[in-house]
Design an enzyme around this catalytic site. Structure first.
Site, mmCIF file in Angstrom:
data_model
loop_
_atom_site.group_PDB
_atom_site.id
_atom_site.type_symbol
_atom_site.label_atom_id
_atom_site.label_comp_id
_atom_site.label_asym_id
_atom_site.label_seq_id
_atom_site.Cartn_x
_atom_site.Cartn_y
_atom_site.Cartn_z
ATOM 1 N N HIS A 18 -26.075 -11.562 -3.695
ATOM 2 C CA HIS A 18 -25.786 -11.920 -3.842
ATOM 3 C C HIS A 18 -25.343 -12.615 -3.047
ATOM 4 C CE1 HIS A 18 -21.372 -10.801 -1.324
ATOM 5 N NE2 HIS A 18 -20.786 -10.718 -2.707
ATOM 6 N N HIS A 44 -13.917 -15.279 -3.955
ATOM 7 C CA HIS A 44 -14.407 -13.408 -6.160
ATOM 8 C C HIS A 44 -13.117 -13.901 -6.638
ATOM 9 C CE1 HIS A 44 -16.454 -12.369 -2.164
ATOM 10 N NE2 HIS A 44 -17.374 -11.922 -2.978
ATOM 11 N N ARG A 48 -16.308 -21.705 13.608
ATOM 12 C CA ARG A 48 -16.902 -22.156 12.465
ATOM 13 C C ARG A 48 -17.251 -21.094 11.256
ATOM 14 N NH1 ARG A 48 -16.868 -21.436 7.315
ATOM 15 N NH2 ARG A 48 -17.611 -22.993 5.319
ATOM 16 N N CYS A 95 -20.968 -29.269 12.965
ATOM 17 C CA CYS A 95 -20.737 -29.002 11.744
ATOM 18 C C CYS A 95 -21.100 -30.539 10.247
ATOM 19 C CB CYS A 95 -19.328 -28.107 10.935
ATOM 20 S SG CYS A 95 -19.633 -26.949 9.411
ATOM 21 N N TYR A 119 -25.722 -26.207 2.791
ATOM 22 C CA TYR A 119 -25.372 -27.612 3.363
ATOM 23 C C TYR A 119 -26.935 -28.570 2.834
ATOM 24 C CZ TYR A 119 -22.633 -24.501 6.109
ATOM 25 O OH TYR A 119 -20.738 -24.199 6.413
HETATM 26 N N1 MTE Z 1 -23.505 -17.854 12.480
HETATM 27 C C1 MTE Z 1 -23.320 -16.675 11.620
HETATM 28 N N2 MTE Z 1 -23.847 -15.132 12.313
HETATM 29 N N3 MTE Z 1 -22.182 -16.974 10.870
HETATM 30 C C2 MTE Z 1 -21.666 -18.070 10.904
HETATM 31 O O1 MTE Z 1 -20.969 -17.979 9.857
HETATM 32 N N4 MTE Z 1 -21.381 -20.613 10.945
HETATM 33 C C3 MTE Z 1 -22.327 -21.178 11.058
HETATM 34 C C4 MTE Z 1 -22.730 -21.246 12.437
HETATM 35 N N5 MTE Z 1 -23.868 -19.649 12.843
HETATM 36 C C5 MTE Z 1 -22.126 -19.333 11.269
HETATM 37 C C6 MTE Z 1 -23.332 -18.892 12.391
HETATM 38 C C7 MTE Z 1 -21.693 -22.582 11.090
HETATM 39 S S1 MTE Z 1 -21.808 -23.667 9.600
HETATM 40 C C8 MTE Z 1 -21.541 -23.664 12.314
HETATM 41 S S2 MTE Z 1 -20.533 -25.007 12.268
HETATM 42 C C9 MTE Z 1 -21.862 -22.784 13.608
HETATM 43 O O2 MTE Z 1 -22.610 -21.708 13.663
HETATM 44 C C10 MTE Z 1 -19.940 -23.220 14.735
HETATM 45 O O3 MTE Z 1 -20.498 -22.330 15.557
HETATM 46 P P1 MTE Z 1 -19.381 -22.502 16.452
HETATM 47 O O4 MTE Z 1 -18.519 -21.866 15.785
HETATM 48 O O5 MTE Z 1 -20.093 -22.088 17.300
HETATM 49 O O6 MTE Z 1 -18.331 -23.712 17.006
HETATM 50 MO MO MO Z 2 -21.405 -25.685 9.552
#
Ligand code: MTE
Ligand code: MO
Length: 566
Positions: free
Chosen positions: A41, A65, A142, A190, A343
């Site tokens: 998943h 979903h 994000r 990002c 990514y």
């Molecule tokens: N870590 C967790 N646990 N959950 C998340 O959704 N998003 C990632 C990253 N780490 C994410 C994460 C993504 S895609 C990005 S771009 C960054 O955290 C964003 O960090 P910020 O929200 O502190 O700017």
């Molecule tokens: Mo991101």
């Protein structure tokens, strides 16, 4: 298949919940055994929230979903149906579930929200480069899921698992007291930053349509990942880095040591998000990878990972996992969709279903730059004001402002505030212009030059790079250029009005978010910015050549179309 058995709701609830060895879920009147699906998943074991009951209320929240594709996957796990006596109009009675977003934190009203649940938001251009360090409340957010709730931060546990399966647990309190604390100045970006630019110029892209604000810059404080790995007992054999040698000295026999180059550090957050970085980055003594608990001198805000997050300088922010609860050193990359699919970037020909495994996960970021504010002539467009650090770049902004008839106002609390003076009835022939923005390159490569064009790229000049890191009141920390570089430019718009080039962006959409079709008929020009880093990496001229369906790494020259308003 009518030969399949019928089940009672109460039995499923009692025997097939999240804790059971065979969790089941219900969709419409069908019952599915998802035991074998959990590992595959994309959101990890988050799906267990629905175990023992209906999955539909969760799909109402995670509407991603609601596709035939997801129903097809589920169909493979069909084991039976709900007994007719438990059905109302063909379904189990609707149940209400706990809304996982109900405890999300309050956010700064100035952020521009792309989605509220989960929360995704960027600062408005007028705030983005106002300061070198982005205030915590304005840092872009994000989130793939909800914001986990952590009540007692000192008791938050980080588990560190080594390739031999040994695991060591650290409370946050222990991390803070047992290891030296380091500070690093790092921009997070990002991979979807500027995606809306790629969409506008090259075609439809999937994902959040970020403007230029999915990037922010902060001071992060925490302990070094390499220190914690060494303490946990990691033994690797690789003469390439000195830290590795330190770790190795305890283990001379090769049978107790793993090859660092073949290993990865997987990070997992409390809500099941996960991704990984190659171990050599984690062990690089100049790599500055932190397990951070402070941001700009304050505890991490909840949106940014409270109480603990990874900060991987120079890499795509997707690797800087928030709400960090588990680290696994493994011979495999993280198996999450965020490592194996989302990514990554592909060729323009590869479409929506590429060979996912062929492309490497994005790690170090390429170079990019953007315009965040423009002031022109007597028609002042609101950008990032005020200009506070003129002396650092030798630009006499007071004189420019006087020339263009611009008086900086105090920061407005609302991005919608209309504080532009009214336009004059004509456009001056030769118009002074001022611009500002940021440039950033990954891998700790410093930005060496920012080129600016006022005529769509026909002629070029150079912007002044701000020396923010030299400011004694807020010096930069870290071994390499992990922060962004702010720039400013002042010049004179071309006297002869230029025709509109096709595919260019109207300034009103880029900077102010509302497009004015009337402008298309007027004499416009295009402002352009592009940056170069110390390795002479440069930005591509257009997004057409780097187009990918996911809209990752939209780093083409940033163009802003400028049209007379009067
Ligand atoms: N870590 C967790 N646990 N959950 C998340 O959704 N998003 C990632 C990253 N780490 C994410 C994460 C993504 S895609 C990005 S771009 C960054 O955290 C964003 O960090 P910020 O929200 O502190 O700017
Ligand atoms: Mo991101």
């Amino acid at each position: 298949d009518p030969s399949l058995p019928r089940f009672r709701l109460a039995d499923i609830r009692a025997a097939h919940g999240a804790e059971s060895s065979s969790p089941w879920v219900i969709y419409e009147d069908k019952v599915y055994d998802i035991s074998d699906w959990i590992a595959a998943h994309p959101g990890g074991d988050v799906i267990l929230r629905a175990a023992g009951g209906s999955i539909e209320p969760y799909w109402d929240i995670f509407s991603i979903h609601k596709t035939p594709y997801v129903r097809e996957i589920l169909a493979q796990y069909l084991i039976g149906y709900i007994s007719p006596e438990d059905l109302v109009a063909g379904r189990p009675p609707a149940t209400s579930i706990e809304d996982p977003f109900a405890s999300d934190p309050e956010r700064d009203a100035r952020l521009i929200t792309h989605t509220a649940r989960p929360r995704n938001a960027e600062p408005p251009n007028s705030e983005l480069t106002r300061t070198f360090l982005t205030p915590n409340g304005l840092f872009y957010v994000r989130n793939h899921m909800w914001v986990p709730v952590v009540e007692q931060e000192e008791k938050h546990v980080l588990t560190v698992e080594l390739p031999d399966g040994e695991a060591r647990r650290y409370t946050l309190g222990e991390l803070k007291t047992r290891f030296p604390v380091h500070k690093v100045t790092v921009a997070l970006q990002c991979s979807g930053n500027r995606r809306n630019d790629m969409t506008r110029h090259a075609g439809k892209t999937n994902g959040l349509q970020w403007g230029v604000g999915a990037i922010s810059n902060a001071d992060w404080e925490g302990v070094r990942l390499s220190d914690v790995l060494a303490d946990a007992g990691l033994k690797v054999a690789d003469a390439a880095t000195t830290t590795v040698k330190n770790i190795t000295s305890a283990a001379n026999a090769s049978d107790t040591a793993d090859d660092a180059n073949a290993l990865h550090v997987q990070f997992t957050g409390l809500e099941a998000y996960g991704s990984s970085i190659p171990l050599p980055k984690a062990l690089d003594p100049r790599g500055d990878v932190l397990l951070a608990f402070n941001m700009n001198g304050a505890p991490l805000p909840r949106d940014h990972g409270f109480p603990l997050r990874a900060v991987v300088p120079g890499h795509v922010a997707a690797r800087s996992v928030k709400w960090l609860s588990k680290i696994v050193v493994s011979d495999e990359e993280s198996t999450s969709q965020w490592q194996r699919r989302d990514y990554k970037s592909f060729g323009p020909n590869e479409g929506a279903n590429p060979d996912w495994d062929r492309a490497p996960a994005i790690q170090e970021m390429p170079i990019t730059s953007a315009i965040t504010g423009v002031w022109v002539g007597e028609c002042i467009r609101r950008g990032a004001v005020p200009w506070t650090r003129d002396a650092a770049v030798g630009v006499d902004m007071a004189a420019v402002q006087q020339k263009v008839g611009f008086t900086p106002k105090p920061p407005s609390s609302s991005p919608k505030e209309k504080d532009d003076p009214p336009c004059p009835s004509h456009t001056p022939a030769a118009t002074p212009i001022a611009m500002e923005g940021y440039a950033y390159s990954g891998g700790g490569r410093s930005v060496s030059r920012v080129d600016v064009s006022l005529d769509g790229g026909a002629t070029w000049d150079q912007a002044s790079l701000l020396d923010d890191c030299a400011d004694p009141s807020s010096p930069c920390h870290g071994n390499k250029a992990w922060a962004w570089r702010r720039w400013r430019y002042t010049g004179q718009l071309p006297v002869v009005p230029l025709p509109i080039a096709s595919g260019e962006t109207d300034i009103t959409t880029t900077i102010f978010g509302n497009s004015n079709s009337k402008n298309k008929k007027k004499n416009c020009t295009t402002l352009v910015v592009k940056a170069t880093d110390e390795a002479y990496n440069a930005q591509p001229e257009t997004h057409r050549g780097i187009y990918n369906v996911r809209g990752n790494l939209a780093t083409a020259w940033h163009r802003v179309r400028l049209c007379p308003q009067c």
